[in-house]
Design a protein around this motif. Structure first.
Motif, PDB file in Angstrom:
ATOM      1  N   SER A  36       0.662  -1.202   0.026  1.00 52.36           N
ATOM      2  CA  SER A  36      -0.020   0.229  -0.281  1.00 52.36           C
ATOM      3  C   SER A  36       1.033   1.293   0.024  1.00 52.36           C
ATOM      4  O   SER A  36       2.290   1.367   0.664  1.00 52.36           O
ATOM      5  CB  SER A  36      -1.152  -0.098   1.258  1.00 52.36           C
ATOM      6  OG  SER A  36      -1.623   1.309   1.569  1.00 52.36           O
ATOM      7  N   CYS A  41      -5.421   4.425   5.194  1.00 50.16           N
ATOM      8  CA  CYS A  41      -6.894   4.022   4.422  1.00 50.16           C
ATOM      9  C   CYS A  41      -6.499   2.733   4.836  1.00 50.16           C
ATOM     10  O   CYS A  41      -7.770   2.111   4.801  1.00 50.16           O
ATOM     11  CB  CYS A  41      -6.792   4.219   3.338  1.00 50.16           C
ATOM     12  SG  CYS A  41      -6.141   5.699   2.664  1.00 50.16           S
ATOM     13  N   ASP A  42      -5.483   2.290   5.328  1.00 55.02           N
ATOM     14  CA  ASP A  42      -5.470   0.861   4.742  1.00 55.02           C
ATOM     15  C   ASP A  42      -3.736   0.210   5.882  1.00 55.02           C
ATOM     16  O   ASP A  42      -4.849  -1.412   7.091  1.00 55.02           O
ATOM     17  CB  ASP A  42      -4.686  -0.372   3.856  1.00 55.02           C
ATOM     18  CG  ASP A  42      -4.733   0.064   2.753  1.00 55.02           C
ATOM     19  OD1 ASP A  42      -6.117   0.106   2.601  1.00 55.02           O
ATOM     20  OD2 ASP A  42      -4.052   0.055   1.187  1.00 55.02           O
TER      21      ASP A  42
END
Length: 219
Positions: A36, A41-42
């Motif tokens: 990523s 976000c992750d």
């Protein structure tokens, strides 16, 4: 568009910015499956897992610190002996017990597996930038934090940009240096780069464009 020419009374540019990647084949294989470029976000998906952050600037330091909220260990991999990050950002990482430093290393290959059609990262092979020796480590995720490149090449020579290519807008608005041209989202935002802030400036650009057209008597 292709061979067609379109005209407009106002233009909103929202071409965004693209994360910089390592450019190795295995990176493409596992992008979105453990590889990523966005910790915010992750990061949550790697709770109690071991991850790598690649980079040596402020972004890498910020991402590494952020990921310690979820990951059991964060390994910061940087190709040089010294970090480019500011002193305060570097000290935060150095003082974080969940961060391990691996300086003078680059990722040579990302390792992974596919089970029942599901791919996942299982580790990485690191190569020393000093003697070329390699070492394999087991990790569950790899985050690239080596910068972003705004998608503004097509506007060079037409719109005002900073030294890194981000469009410059007037403070408190989305107006560029060209009348009737507005910029929204990551194309003009090197700091936040979040979907919600991009949406907010998108709304601002729409309102700025509307007001511009009204002032010109076009609508």
């Amino acid at each position: 568009v292709e061979n067609e020419t379109h005209t407009a009374d106002a233009v909103i540019i929202a071409t965004g910015a693209s994360a910089k990647w390592l450019g190795i084949p295995s990176e493409e294989v596992y992008k979105g499956y453990g590889v990523s470029a966005c910790a915010t976000c992750d990061g949550f998906f790697f709770k109690d897992q071991k991850v790598i952050v690649v980079g040596g600037g402020d972004t890498a330091m910020e991402e590494a610190n952020y990921l310690t909220k979820f990951a059991s260990e964060v390994i910061l991999v940087h190709r040089r002996d010294e970090f480019r990050a500011s002193k305060i950002m570097t000290e935060r990482v150095l003082n974080n017990p969940k961060v391990t430093l691996m300086k003078s290393y680059v990722i040579k290959e990302i390792l992974g597996e596919e089970v029942m059609g599901n791919k996942k990262v299982t580790g990485a092979i690191l190569e020393s930038t000093k003697d070329g020796s390699t070492t394999e480590i087991k990790v569950d995720g790899i985050f690239m934090a080596i910068g972003h490149k705004p998608n503004t090449d097509i506007f060079k020579g037409m719109l005002e940009m900073d030294e890194t290519g981000y469009l410059i807008v007037q403070p408190g608005s989305t107006k560029t240096n060209v009348e009737g041209v507005f910029a929204a989202g990551d194309v003009a935002d090197k700091k936040y780069r979040q979907a919600i802030t991009a949406a907010g400036t998108g709304c601002m650009a729409a309102l700025d464009a509307q007001h511009y057209l009204e002032e010109k008597g076009i609508v």
